[in-house]
Write a protein that holds these residues in place. Structure first.
Motif, PDB file in Angstrom:
ATOM      1  N   ALA A 127      10.222  36.053 -47.618  1.00  0.00           N
ATOM      2  CA  ALA A 127       9.168  35.302 -46.930  1.00  0.00           C
ATOM      3  C   ALA A 127       8.383  36.164 -45.951  1.00  0.00           C
ATOM      4  N   LYS A 128       8.975  37.276 -45.501  1.00  0.00           N
ATOM      5  CA  LYS A 128       8.278  38.163 -44.552  1.00  0.00           C
ATOM      6  C   LYS A 128       6.988  38.730 -45.144  1.00  0.00           C
ATOM      7  N   LYS A 129       6.896  38.750 -46.478  1.00  0.00           N
ATOM      8  CA  LYS A 129       5.684  39.258 -47.137  1.00  0.00           C
ATOM      9  C   LYS A 129       4.545  38.239 -47.120  1.00  0.00           C
ATOM     10  N   TYR A 130       4.869  37.004 -46.757  1.00  0.00           N
ATOM     11  CA  TYR A 130       3.894  35.916 -46.867  1.00  0.00           C
ATOM     12  C   TYR A 130       3.676  35.234 -45.509  1.00  0.00           C
ATOM     13  N   LYS A 131       3.349  36.030 -44.498  1.00  0.00           N
ATOM     14  CA  LYS A 131       3.201  35.518 -43.141  1.00  0.00           C
ATOM     15  C   LYS A 131       1.989  34.610 -42.963  1.00  0.00           C
ATOM     16  N   GLY A 132       1.053  34.677 -43.883  1.00  0.00           N
ATOM     17  CA  GLY A 132      -0.129  33.833 -43.768  1.00  0.00           C
ATOM     18  C   GLY A 132       0.098  32.391 -44.178  1.00  0.00           C
ATOM     19  N   PHE A 133       1.275  32.100 -44.716  1.00  0.00           N
ATOM     20  CA  PHE A 133       1.604  30.755 -45.182  1.00  0.00           C
ATOM     21  C   PHE A 133       2.387  29.991 -44.105  1.00  0.00           C
ATOM     22  N   VAL A 134       2.475  28.688 -44.294  1.00  0.00           N
ATOM     23  CA  VAL A 134       3.314  27.873 -43.424  1.00  0.00           C
ATOM     24  C   VAL A 134       4.766  28.107 -43.821  1.00  0.00           C
ATOM     25  N   LEU A 135       5.574  28.581 -42.872  1.00  0.00           N
ATOM     26  CA  LEU A 135       6.986  28.847 -43.116  1.00  0.00           C
ATOM     27  C   LEU A 135       7.816  28.033 -42.135  1.00  0.00           C
ATOM     28  N   ASP A 136       8.689  27.176 -42.664  1.00  0.00           N
ATOM     29  CA  ASP A 136       9.511  26.313 -41.825  1.00  0.00           C
ATOM     30  C   ASP A 136      10.998  26.595 -42.072  1.00  0.00           C
ATOM     31  N   THR A 137      11.804  26.402 -41.027  1.00  0.00           N
ATOM     32  CA  THR A 137      13.254  26.445 -41.194  1.00  0.00           C
ATOM     33  C   THR A 137      13.682  25.194 -41.956  1.00  0.00           C
ATOM     34  N   PRO A 138      14.420  25.352 -43.052  1.00  0.00           N
ATOM     35  CA  PRO A 138      14.787  24.179 -43.862  1.00  0.00           C
ATOM     36  C   PRO A 138      15.951  23.411 -43.265  1.00  0.00           C
ATOM     37  N   THR A 139      16.072  22.161 -43.652  1.00  0.00           N
ATOM     38  CA  THR A 139      17.298  21.405 -43.406  1.00  0.00           C
ATOM     39  C   THR A 139      18.249  21.680 -44.561  1.00  0.00           C
TER      40      THR A 139
END
Length: 291
Positions: A259-271
């Motif tokens: 996910a570090k390659k896709y910083k422009g996207f919304v990244l959330d901590t999952p449940t």
């Protein structure tokens, strides 16, 4: 070195339409482990194998460091089990139940049972079969905790219960392990309960282990990534687990390192629930693709 109350190594069981494959995990003293997975993943089968209610085909199971078959009688004195439905005689009262159970356990503690009975407000004269599901679950938990059990095995104990009763049961489980000697293996599909109390997670899917380890490490392993429809490249698609798409955008699970390659996207901590849903969806897609 941390001692374990429960160890499974390469445990397998084959049925005509389902198999449990090479299940291995360890539950240390003083901790709660959640056993999760979709319906039919193998959670109840795993519990039954630990209790020797089913015979395993391969592998080893140790409880308190002892082989669960060679020392079965001794081990079962120190295991408390709560299933998802009442397994006591429906016509018994609480008093009659205690009288019967106390004969089977060398360390049955009347004082503990009475204390928990009063804490749970269990009625003395009501027949067990006439009790609500919540009352029956509390009664089974009270019995499991009243003979100095060092390991509790719980199979969907909070399913169908109201939030107040569920919270009460979770509090009891946390109190139960405070001496650092006892452990809980807690099978459930209500992952919000696990996020409140579990230290470890073992996740089964189609009879195989997807993950076993700390809750913290599981949640840190993945991110939920979201984006607009036009942002879903083929390269990103290859990294997504359990991809969902609508006219408004896409969502999927992705490993945190990727996910570090896709910083422009919304990244959330999952449940935990989101992790199970996405991995389960991916497993089903792969299974259908292989047919």
């Amino acid at each position: 070195m941390t001692e374990n109350n429960l160890e499974l190594h390469n445990v397998s069981k084959t049925f005509s339409e389902f198999s449990l494959h090479d299940i291995s995990f360890e539950l240390p003293k003083g901790y709660i482990m959640g056993l999760v997975g979709s319906n039919g993943a193998g959670k109840t089968t795993t519990l039954n194998l630990i209790m020797n209610m089913m015979k395993k085909d391969d592998g080893s199971i140790k409880v308190f460091g002892k082989d669960h078959l060679e020392y079965e009688k001794q081990i079962k004195q120190e295991i408390g089990i709560v299933y998802d439905s009442n397994f006591f005689v429906d016509t018994w009262t609480v008093k009659e139940l205690e009288k019967a159970l106390s004969m089977f356990y060398d360390e049955w503690n009347h004082g503990t049972f009475i204390r928990m009975k009063e804490q749970f407000e269990l009625p003395d004269k009501t027949r067990i079969g006439k009790m609500s599901r919540g009352m029956q679950m509390k009664l089974m938990l009270a019995c499991a905790c009243s003979h100095n059990a060092k390991l509790l095995l719980l199979d969907e104990p909070t399913s169908g219960l109201d939030p107040t009763t569920r919270s009460e049961i979770l509090d009891i489980l946390q109190d139960y392990i405070q001496d650092g000697e006892k452990s809980v293996l807690f099978s459930t599909h209500i992952t919000t309960d696990l996020e409140k109390v579990a230290d470890y997670i073992t996740y089964l899917e189609h009879g195989r282990i997807v993950y076993t380890g700390s809750m913290e490490e599981l949640l840190a392993k993945y991110c939920v990534i979201k984006g607009a429809p036009g942002e879903l490249t083929e390269g990103l698609r290859q990294h997504l687990i359990g991809l969902s798409q609508t006219a408004l955008g896409f969502e999927g699970l992705i490993k945190t390192d990727t996910a570090k390659k896709y910083k422009g996207f919304v990244l959330d901590t999952p449940t935990v629930d989101e992790i199970i849903v996405h991995i389960g969806k991916e497993a089903k897609r792969c299974q259908e693709h292989s047919k």
